[in-house]
Design an enzyme around this catalytic site. Structure first.
Site, PDB file in Angstrom:
ATOM      1  N   ARG A 325     -41.531 -27.624 -15.915  1.00 29.60           N
ATOM      2  CA  ARG A 325     -40.799 -27.830 -17.170  1.00 29.60           C
ATOM      3  C   ARG A 325     -40.122 -26.535 -17.627  1.00 29.60           C
ATOM      4  O   ARG A 325     -39.076 -26.588 -18.274  1.00 29.60           O
ATOM      5  CB  ARG A 325     -41.712 -28.386 -18.256  1.00 29.60           C
ATOM      6  CG  ARG A 325     -40.942 -28.875 -19.473  1.00 29.60           C
ATOM      7  CD  ARG A 325     -41.820 -29.638 -20.446  1.00 29.60           C
ATOM      8  NE  ARG A 325     -41.991 -31.027 -20.125  1.00 29.60           N
ATOM      9  CZ  ARG A 325     -41.254 -32.032 -20.610  1.00 29.60           C
ATOM     10  NH1 ARG A 325     -40.247 -31.757 -21.436  1.00 29.60           N
ATOM     11  NH2 ARG A 325     -41.500 -33.265 -20.274  1.00 29.60           N
ATOM     12  N   GLU A 730     -42.927 -31.530 -29.994  1.00 29.40           N
ATOM     13  CA  GLU A 730     -42.726 -30.234 -29.355  1.00 29.40           C
ATOM     14  C   GLU A 730     -41.385 -29.564 -29.643  1.00 29.40           C
ATOM     15  O   GLU A 730     -41.330 -28.339 -29.815  1.00 29.40           O
ATOM     16  CB  GLU A 730     -42.901 -30.383 -27.835  1.00 29.40           C
ATOM     17  CG  GLU A 730     -44.320 -30.685 -27.429  1.00 29.40           C
ATOM     18  CD  GLU A 730     -44.416 -31.032 -25.959  1.00 29.40           C
ATOM     19  OE1 GLU A 730     -44.983 -30.233 -25.203  1.00 29.40           O
ATOM     20  OE2 GLU A 730     -43.905 -32.098 -25.566  1.00 29.40           O
TER      21      GLU A 730
END
Length: 781
Positions: A325, A730
């Protein structure tokens, strides 16, 4: 029966969705009445567990383990080691290598070697210190540099390629080479790791755990104990914070509690002290980032090369997904014509790094924003203009950009969003004021930055993009919903209740969400990747819609008309020539032997990811946002003050604006800690020195600027998310990167054209070192 003219419209005004409803446990939270695991009444005879570890060595082979004094200590009922494990001594969430108890060697300072189960926690703590552990010490690899010298990786290297970046950089009119460090971060959840295991009949052990992944706790506990998963159900009503630290790392402690319950036949509870928790559990991955770029005179990039060297600790844990990621977000909002994005996942003799809010994305974005700032400083341009020159096209554009991993960016709103924030924050006017201030102020220097966020929403491990739910309607019209998501304070239960209430046309207080439990909804994904509402909201909606169809048929029989035309609104069911209270219809359905219970299932559509070829569409959509931060630094002391923050964030059609704004504020402040004050320090022997609030500095109310402005972008998601909302867990964390960029700009005013050597976090010491380097480059080591 009411006349049809009384029927309210079933529209947004009548819906529970989209309203700023309070958190379902807010009153319990503020009154201290919300029960967490350590607050629950303990079953009679509950044992208390404390982990034991080697306090002298940080790495080496175990020569002697003498636990006789521990076993003989007052109150001790059992001392557990690897020899007591019936099946597999491993609690890894991925490829293995995470022993529940160390057997032959110590891999990091704080690794658990044994556990004491005693009548009281105090007795267990005293007994654990009586162990004699002799270790043949070895020199540990602690830093990225150590790991590179030793040549050890927890997983193979990996990279994304788009075009020929090296050639593009070489041919560009301007080139830059840079490197910097990105620090890790401690989760510092208010509730430390805790679990209670209760033995039941027929070998069943029920685990109450503070975990973001009850299914993984159940699965791994069953694997360790040699039991079927159905015999080890896990339940979680709420956590006192998680932030990723209770995704994989909650499991070991729950497993130890379950093992103690199995060995002794008594309930067993474990709750880590803060110091032990910080030493024994994983952190955000820290990185060394080396990069180069080629660009033209306007700052438009031609090619980018970046190497991310991640310190992963002694095992893989979740490092494959986390560092992947980082790569996925190394472009952030920018369309790289050519790119090479490479990573190494390095093994060090430290606690394994793990998931943390953003899951590697913040580290990738920190690089992207550092590069934009560096290009602007080199060219003498405003960094916002360089950012705008490199943005992916908005969705109205005739052409779309493509990420380095092959996903087309066709939902872009970022240019419009950033342009709005540029205006509402007064960015251009403030830049001029700040530049004028810096020209006349010898000590205090101000900086401002407006940075974007583009964050992909979905698990990149494809099978995790699924969720189940179980909905019950009772004969009095009350409703319960159970789903696979967990509540860690983020308001997931409230949002799922809103979605369920909307289906039935009920007020929010008519719906209760019960504790997440693997014996109600099995095989769940972790509550992570910002996907909790997306996945579980859809699953609950589908379950509720199934029941609503059954109730509509009952209402049509009672009131006349077509079942397809029945409407649920205002706590009533409208059909034919009138209406009945929802509760009356539920009662009649029960009397007619109609099921009022249903499961629902959702799997995110349209996702593809071929990791071997680094290509696909791993994200269902992108969430966007932007932040404008203004700082003041003292060039004599390195101290920094955050003067003002303006945030504009994309939550789609928000399910609950109040909760989303709270998440944006909280995420930003946590990110502020990561970029400015939260510094993890290990000594050369691998001992964590910052293992308590006395040495580890999280943000406080004093660090939040008095001028703190937060707004939601007013636009729906362009894909079929739950009620066209977007994830908010997030993405706001990365808005805080604007603060780091603002500090960099303040430092750059000391020597225009020169890039300040500023690592992350920008602590006072780091800022002061950068000041000295800018003023005296000839003496910089």
């Amino acid at each position: 029966m009411d006349a049809p003219s009384d029927a309210p419209r079933r529209d947004a005004e009548a819906s529970a969705v989209g309203r700023s409803a309070p958190h379902e446990s807010a009153r319990l939270h503020v009154t201290g009445a919300a029960p967490y695991i350590d607050d629950l009444p303990e079953p009679a005879g509950t044992l208390h567990i404390v982990p034991g570890w080697c306090r002298t060595a940080t790495r080496g082979r175990i020569l002697r383990l003498d636990l006789e004094a521990v076993r003989a200590a007052p109150g001790v009922v059992a001392v557990l080691t690897a020899a007591d494990i019936p099946a597999v001594n491993d609690c890894s969430p991925s490829v293995g290598g995470d022993p529940v108890f160390a057997e032959t060697d110590i891999r990091f300072h704080g690794q658990v070697v044994f556990a004491v189960a005693a009548e009281s926690r105090a007795e267990a703590r005293r007994a654990a210190r009586l162990a004699v552990i002799e270790v043949e010490a070895e020199k540990p690899a602690v830093t990225v540099a150590d790991a590179l010298d030793r040549g050890t990786d927890v997983l193979p290297p990996y990279e994304f390629l788009k075009g020929d970046a090296a050639t593009a950089i070489e041919a560009a009119p301007h080139r830059i080479v840079d490197g910097f460090l990105v620090g890790g971060q401690e989760h510092f959840y208010l509730e430390t790791q805790v679990a209670l295991a209760i033995p039941r009949e027929a070998d069943e052990i029920r685990i109450l755990a503070s975990t973001q992944h009850p299914t993984e706790v159940s699965h791994i506990a069953a694997r360790v104990l040699g039991l079927p998963e159905a015999a080890v159900p896990c339940e979680c009503r709420r956590m006192g914070g998680g932030f990723g630290g209770k995704e994989s790392q909650a499991t070991q402690w729950a497993v130890i509690a379950a093992l103690a319950a199995r060995v002794t036949g008594r309930a067993a509870k474990i709750r880590l002290d803060r110091d032990d928790d910080m030493m024994m559990t994983g952190k955000r991955h820290d990185f060394r980032v080396d990069w180069s770029a080629g660009f033209d005179g306007s700052g438009r990039l031609a090619g980018v090369e970046v190497d991310f060297y991640a310190r992963c600790g002694h095992s893989a844990d979740l490092s494959q997904g986390v560092v992947d990621r980082t790569m996925f977000h190394a472009d952030n909002a920018y369309d790289y014509p050519a790119a090479r994005i490479s990573t190494r996942r390095l093994m060090t003799d430290t606690v394994s790094a793990t998931a943390f809010r953003g899951f590697g994305g913040p580290q990738g974005m920190a690089f992207a924003e550092r590069m934009m700032d560096a290009v602007a400083i080199r060219l003498g341009l405003d960094p916002l203009d360089v950012r705008l020159a490199n943005f992916y096209p908005d969705f109205e554009a005739p052409a779309h950009g493509t990420t380095p991993y092959g996903q087309v960016v066709d939902d872009g709103i970022l240019r419009a969003l950033v342009t709005r924030l540029e205006v509402t924050s007064g960015y251009r006017r403030r830049v001029a004021e700040i530049d004028a201030f810096n020209r006349t102020s010898p000590v205090l220097k101000r900086g401002i930055a407006l940075t974007p966020v583009k964050f992909g929403i979905s698990f990149t491990l494809m099978h995790l993009n699924q969720a189940g739910a179980l909905v019950h309607v009772y004969s009095d019209g009350s409703v319960t919903v159970n789903h696979g998501g967990t509540e860690m304070g983020q308001g997931l239960m409230t949002k799922v209740a809103q979605v369920t209430a909307d289906v039935f046309g009920l007020a929010l207080d008519a719906v209760r969400v019960t504790a997440t439990a693997t014996d109600k909804v099995p095989n769940t994904a972790p509550t992570a990747a910002s996907s909790g509402s997306d996945l579980n909201g859809w699953a609950a909606r589908r379950a509720a819609e199934t029941i609503r169809e059954r109730l509509a048929a009952v209402a049509a029989r009672l009131l006349g008309g077509d079942a397809a035309a029945v409407r649920f609104a205002g706590g009533r069911v409208w059909a034919g020539d009138g209406s009945l209270p929802f509760a009356d219809v539920a009662k009649q359905a029960h009397l007619a032997r109609v099921s009022l219970s249903s499961t629902g299932f959702y799997a995110t559509p349209g996702l593809t990811w071929d990791r071997a070829n680094a290509h696909g569409r791993p994200f269902f959509y992108f969430a966007y946002g932007a932040a404008c931060a203004e700082v003041v630094i003292d060039s004599f002391t390195g101290e920094m003050r955050l003067a003002r923050v303006d945030l504009l964030h994309d939550a789609g059609r928000s399910l609950n604006p109040a909760i989303d704004i709270g998440q944006i504020e909280g995420g930003f402040v946590q990110g502020l800690g990561w970029v400015t004050s939260e510094e993890l320090v290990w000594d050369a022997a691998g001992r964590l020195l910052t293992h308590a609030p006395s040495t580890y500095k999280i943000p406080t109310a004093h660090d939040v600027p008095e001028d703190f402005r937060v707004a939601l972008w007013d636009g729906d998601a362009r894909v079929d998310t739950i009620h066209r909302s977007k994830a908010v867990g997030e993405p706001p964390f990365m808005l805080a990167i604007s603060v780091h960029s603002a500090i960099l700009r303040a430092l750059a005013s000391l020597a225009p054209g020169r890039l300040p050597p500023l690592d992350l976090p920008a602590t006072p010491e780091t800022i002061l070192a950068a000041v000295k380097a800018m003023r005296h480059p000839e003496v910089t080591p």
